[in-house]
Design a protein around this motif. Structure first.
Motif, PDB file in Angstrom:
ATOM      1  N   ILE A   1       0.853  -1.250   0.213  1.00 12.22           N
ATOM      2  CA  ILE A   1      -0.074   0.023  -0.018  1.00 12.22           C
ATOM      3  C   ILE A   1       0.719   1.043   0.125  1.00 12.22           C
ATOM      4  O   ILE A   1       1.870   1.293   0.559  1.00 12.22           O
ATOM      5  N   LEU A   2       0.620   2.138  -0.934  1.00 15.32           N
ATOM      6  CA  LEU A   2       1.185   3.449  -0.828  1.00 15.32           C
ATOM      7  C   LEU A   2       0.369   4.362   0.203  1.00 15.32           C
ATOM      8  O   LEU A   2      -0.869   4.752   0.025  1.00 15.32           O
ATOM      9  N   TRP A   3       0.995   4.960   1.071  1.00 13.33           N
ATOM     10  CA  TRP A   3       0.532   5.815   2.160  1.00 13.33           C
ATOM     11  C   TRP A   3       1.330   7.244   1.956  1.00 13.33           C
ATOM     12  O   TRP A   3       2.164   7.197   1.663  1.00 13.33           O
ATOM     13  N   CYS A   4       0.235   8.154   2.058  1.00 14.87           N
ATOM     14  CA  CYS A   4       0.640   9.405   1.752  1.00 14.87           C
ATOM     15  C   CYS A   4      -0.043  10.591   2.901  1.00 14.87           C
ATOM     16  O   CYS A   4      -1.037  10.250   3.207  1.00 14.87           O
ATOM     17  N   ARG A   5       0.769  11.408   3.279  1.00 16.86           N
ATOM     18  CA  ARG A   5       0.274  12.553   4.294  1.00 16.86           C
ATOM     19  C   ARG A   5      -0.463  13.548   3.511  1.00 16.86           C
ATOM     20  O   ARG A   5      -0.185  14.003   2.430  1.00 16.86           O
ATOM     21  N   ASN A   6      -1.502  13.751   4.240  1.00 13.57           N
ATOM     22  CA  ASN A   6      -2.591  14.834   3.745  1.00 13.57           C
ATOM     23  C   ASN A   6      -1.856  16.225   4.363  1.00 13.57           C
ATOM     24  O   ASN A   6      -0.739  16.305   4.864  1.00 13.57           O
ATOM     25  N   PRO A   7      -2.357  17.307   3.784  1.00 15.29           N
ATOM     26  CA  PRO A   7      -1.927  18.710   4.090  1.00 15.29           C
ATOM     27  C   PRO A   7      -1.567  18.968   5.609  1.00 15.29           C
ATOM     28  O   PRO A   7      -0.686  19.777   6.051  1.00 15.29           O
ATOM     29  N   ASP A   8      -2.559  18.019   6.415  1.00 21.38           N
ATOM     30  CA  ASP A   8      -2.446  18.258   7.780  1.00 21.38           C
ATOM     31  C   ASP A   8      -1.116  17.359   8.256  1.00 21.38           C
ATOM     32  O   ASP A   8      -1.024  17.212   9.837  1.00 21.38           O
ATOM     33  N   GLY A   9      -0.824  16.620   7.575  1.00 19.08           N
ATOM     34  CA  GLY A   9       0.330  15.602   8.025  1.00 19.08           C
ATOM     35  C   GLY A   9      -0.042  14.279   8.292  1.00 19.08           C
ATOM     36  O   GLY A   9       0.716  13.377   8.963  1.00 19.08           O
ATOM     37  N   VAL A  10      -1.366  14.082   8.197  1.00 22.10           N
ATOM     38  CA  VAL A  10      -2.067  12.570   8.724  1.00 22.10           C
ATOM     39  C   VAL A  10      -1.994  11.717   7.612  1.00 22.10           C
ATOM     40  O   VAL A  10      -2.198  11.954   6.347  1.00 22.10           O
ATOM     41  N   PRO A  11      -1.443  10.475   7.624  1.00 21.27           N
ATOM     42  CA  PRO A  11      -1.202   9.365   6.677  1.00 21.27           C
ATOM     43  C   PRO A  11      -2.438   8.951   6.233  1.00 21.27           C
ATOM     44  O   PRO A  11      -3.419   8.617   7.326  1.00 21.27           O
ATOM     45  N   GLN A  12      -2.796   8.689   5.114  1.00 20.11           N
ATOM     46  CA  GLN A  12      -3.999   8.156   4.538  1.00 20.11           C
ATOM     47  C   GLN A  12      -3.551   7.262   3.433  1.00 20.11           C
ATOM     48  O   GLN A  12      -2.789   7.488   2.604  1.00 20.11           O
ATOM     49  N   LYS A  13      -4.355   6.213   3.256  1.00 13.63           N
ATOM     50  CA  LYS A  13      -4.137   5.129   2.110  1.00 13.63           C
ATOM     51  C   LYS A  13      -4.177   6.142   0.671  1.00 13.63           C
ATOM     52  O   LYS A  13      -5.137   6.934   0.433  1.00 13.63           O
ATOM     53  N   ALA A  14      -3.364   5.773  -0.218  1.00 14.62           N
ATOM     54  CA  ALA A  14      -3.501   6.476  -1.332  1.00 14.62           C
ATOM     55  C   ALA A  14      -3.542   5.777  -2.606  1.00 14.62           C
ATOM     56  O   ALA A  14      -4.533   5.982  -3.461  1.00 14.62           O
ATOM     57  N   ALA A  15      -2.994   4.288  -2.467  1.00 13.30           N
ATOM     58  CA  ALA A  15      -3.085   3.289  -3.630  1.00 13.30           C
ATOM     59  C   ALA A  15      -2.627   2.154  -3.704  1.00 13.30           C
ATOM     60  O   ALA A  15      -1.818   2.116  -2.408  1.00 13.30           O
ATOM     61  N   ALA A  16      -2.554   1.144  -4.527  1.00 12.00           N
ATOM     62  CA  ALA A  16      -1.872  -0.112  -4.319  1.00 12.00           C
ATOM     63  C   ALA A  16      -0.399   0.137  -4.857  1.00 12.00           C
ATOM     64  O   ALA A  16      -0.185   0.996  -5.450  1.00 12.00           O
ATOM     65  N   ALA A  17       0.366  -0.636  -4.408  1.00 11.88           N
ATOM     66  CA  ALA A  17       1.808  -0.686  -4.977  1.00 11.88           C
ATOM     67  C   ALA A  17       2.389  -2.035  -4.816  1.00 11.88           C
ATOM     68  O   ALA A  17       2.019  -2.666  -3.949  1.00 11.88           O
ATOM     69  N   TRP A  18       3.354  -2.494  -5.723  1.00 13.17           N
ATOM     70  CA  TRP A  18       3.903  -3.578  -5.744  1.00 13.17           C
ATOM     71  C   TRP A  18       5.354  -3.765  -5.401  1.00 13.17           C
ATOM     72  O   TRP A  18       6.083  -3.269  -6.067  1.00 13.17           O
ATOM     73  N   LEU A  19       5.871  -4.735  -4.582  1.00  6.23           N
ATOM     74  CA  LEU A  19       7.123  -4.948  -4.591  1.00  6.23           C
ATOM     75  C   LEU A  19       7.495  -6.064  -5.629  1.00  6.23           C
ATOM     76  O   LEU A  19       6.834  -7.182  -5.533  1.00  6.23           O
ATOM     77  N   ILE A  20       8.353  -5.793  -6.551  1.00  5.58           N
ATOM     78  CA  ILE A  20       8.284  -6.544  -7.964  1.00  5.58           C
ATOM     79  C   ILE A  20       9.904  -6.985  -8.078  1.00  5.58           C
ATOM     80  O   ILE A  20      10.727  -6.018  -8.268  1.00  5.58           O
ATOM     81  N   ALA A  21      10.203  -8.132  -8.240  1.00  4.80           N
ATOM     82  CA  ALA A  21      11.534  -8.620  -8.589  1.00  4.80           C
ATOM     83  C   ALA A  21      12.660  -8.447  -7.666  1.00  4.80           C
ATOM     84  O   ALA A  21      13.689  -9.142  -7.800  1.00  4.80           O
ATOM     85  N   ASP A  22      12.517  -7.535  -6.657  1.00  2.00           N
ATOM     86  CA  ASP A  22      13.527  -7.416  -6.035  1.00  2.00           C
ATOM     87  C   ASP A  22      12.955  -6.771  -4.539  1.00  2.00           C
ATOM     88  O   ASP A  22      12.001  -5.800  -4.581  1.00  2.00           O
ATOM     89  N   PRO A  23      13.419  -7.018  -3.572  1.00  2.00           N
ATOM     90  CA  PRO A  23      12.752  -6.415  -2.214  1.00  2.00           C
ATOM     91  C   PRO A  23      12.952  -4.872  -2.014  1.00  2.00           C
ATOM     92  O   PRO A  23      12.683  -4.211  -1.154  1.00  2.00           O
ATOM     93  N   SER A  24      13.643  -4.423  -2.935  1.00  3.54           N
ATOM     94  CA  SER A  24      13.855  -2.855  -2.889  1.00  3.54           C
ATOM     95  C   SER A  24      13.012  -2.206  -3.765  1.00  3.54           C
ATOM     96  O   SER A  24      13.084  -0.743  -4.004  1.00  3.54           O
ATOM     97  N   THR A  25      12.396  -2.682  -4.838  1.00  2.13           N
ATOM     98  CA  THR A  25      11.825  -1.919  -6.136  1.00  2.13           C
ATOM     99  C   THR A  25      10.206  -2.068  -5.978  1.00  2.13           C
ATOM    100  O   THR A  25       9.832  -3.311  -5.809  1.00  2.13           O
ATOM    101  N   VAL A  26       9.697  -0.946  -5.735  1.00  2.00           N
ATOM    102  CA  VAL A  26       8.188  -0.868  -5.892  1.00  2.00           C
ATOM    103  C   VAL A  26       7.651   0.025  -7.087  1.00  2.00           C
ATOM    104  O   VAL A  26       8.318   0.652  -7.669  1.00  2.00           O
ATOM    105  N   VAL A  27       6.637  -0.634  -7.625  1.00  2.04           N
ATOM    106  CA  VAL A  27       6.000  -0.404  -8.780  1.00  2.04           C
ATOM    107  C   VAL A  27       4.621   0.289  -8.447  1.00  2.04           C
ATOM    108  O   VAL A  27       3.655  -0.336  -7.994  1.00  2.04           O
TER     109      VAL A  27
END
Length: 286
Positions: A72-98
């Motif tokens: 999951i991609l989490w992003c902070r809103n203008p007040d600095g509160v983290p909220q779910k933003a979108a799906a994200a995937w770890l692919i081919a390597d444990p450091s690479t996110v698509v």
């Protein structure tokens, strides 16, 4: 992702530009809508399926074991509160996110949020991104974002303690109408489903000719909603073959229509697959 105008039936000839603009607006606004997806007041819209048949369910532990790399991609809103933003995937390597490029750029490629406002969550753990590692699917000199270049790659500042998705193989699929069973996996859930995540059996119904970077758009009848960007489409063998980008006529309970009412995803091929191969060969440090 934001809703596009809804209606019934097939549009009259000459409305192609309107449909294209609607799709781009859906895609472009998703970067901002992701932060709003959990706080929309329209409860009916949040719980309505995109199509009359609703086969969605929550992901289970067994699903996360099968569909590896789901995060999951989490992003902070203008007040600095983290909220779910979108799906994200770890692919081919444990450091690479698509994930989708529209999480950080609008349809005119203006910056909508900095990478430093976001982090990646997988297996219940949070990981920061290397802010200078963002690679976008758009070509140098591009002035707009399309479905087929709506991808981005980021590197984590440390490898995740999670198993990534295997490096995809290019999907051997014909251009044109098709009936390919798939499973849409939405680890971040989305705004028109009450659960924290969702999974649904659905189908790819058409594959468009290649466009940006030799990548093809697929039109599918999978449900999706605000915050569902980046959901993965898996074939019956469990292979990740496409990444959700946008939907036309979002949240309208209408039958699938390949010209008016459908979901759009980009196949993991062409420039995206080449970039992932390069990362894998470089151990995620390219």
């Amino acid at each position: 992702m934001p809703a596009a105008p809804t209606g019934a039936g097939r549009p009259a000839p000459g409305r192609g530009r309107i449909r294209l603009l609607a799709a781009l607006l859906v895609l472009a606004g998703a970067a901002q809508a992701g932060d709003r997806s959990g706080v929309r007041a329209d409860t009916t819209g949040r719980l309505a399926a995109l199509y009359p048949h609703d086969g969605r369910r929550d992901l289970t532990g067994a699903d996360f074991d099968r569909f590896r790399g789901a995060g999951i991609l989490w992003c902070r809103n203008p007040d600095g509160v983290p909220q779910k933003a979108a799906a994200a995937w770890l692919i081919a390597d444990p450091s690479t996110v698509v994930l989708n490029a529209h999480n950080f750029r609008d349809r005119r490629l203006a910056v909508t949020r900095p990478v430093t406002d976001c982090y990646f969550q997988i297996g219940g753990r949070n990981y920061d991104f290397d802010p200078g590692s963002l690679v976008l699917g758009t070509a140098p000199g591009a002035d707009s974002l399309h479905i087929t270049d709506d991808w981005a790659i980021l590197r984590l500042d440390r490898p995740a303690d999670a198993a990534p998705q295997p490096l995809p193989e290019p999907p051997d699929l014909p251009v044109g109408d098709i009936a390919l069973p798939v499973t849409m996996v939405s680890p971040a859930g989305h705004g028109n489903y009450r659960g924290p995540s969702s999974l649904e059996r659905c189908a790819i119904r058409r594959i468009d000719p290649p466009s940006e970077d030799a990548i093809r758009r697929v039109r599918h009848d999978c449900n999706d909603g605000y915050g569902g960007s980046g959901s993965g489409l898996f074939d019956e063998a469990g292979r990740l073959i496409a990444l959700q980008s946008a939907s036309l006529a979002m949240n309208s309970r209408s039958p699938f229509d390949s010209e008016f009412h459908y979901g759009s995803a980009l196949l993991l091929e062409g420039g995206l697959l080449s970039a992932l191969r390069g990362r894998a060969e470089a151990g995620g440090r390219e």
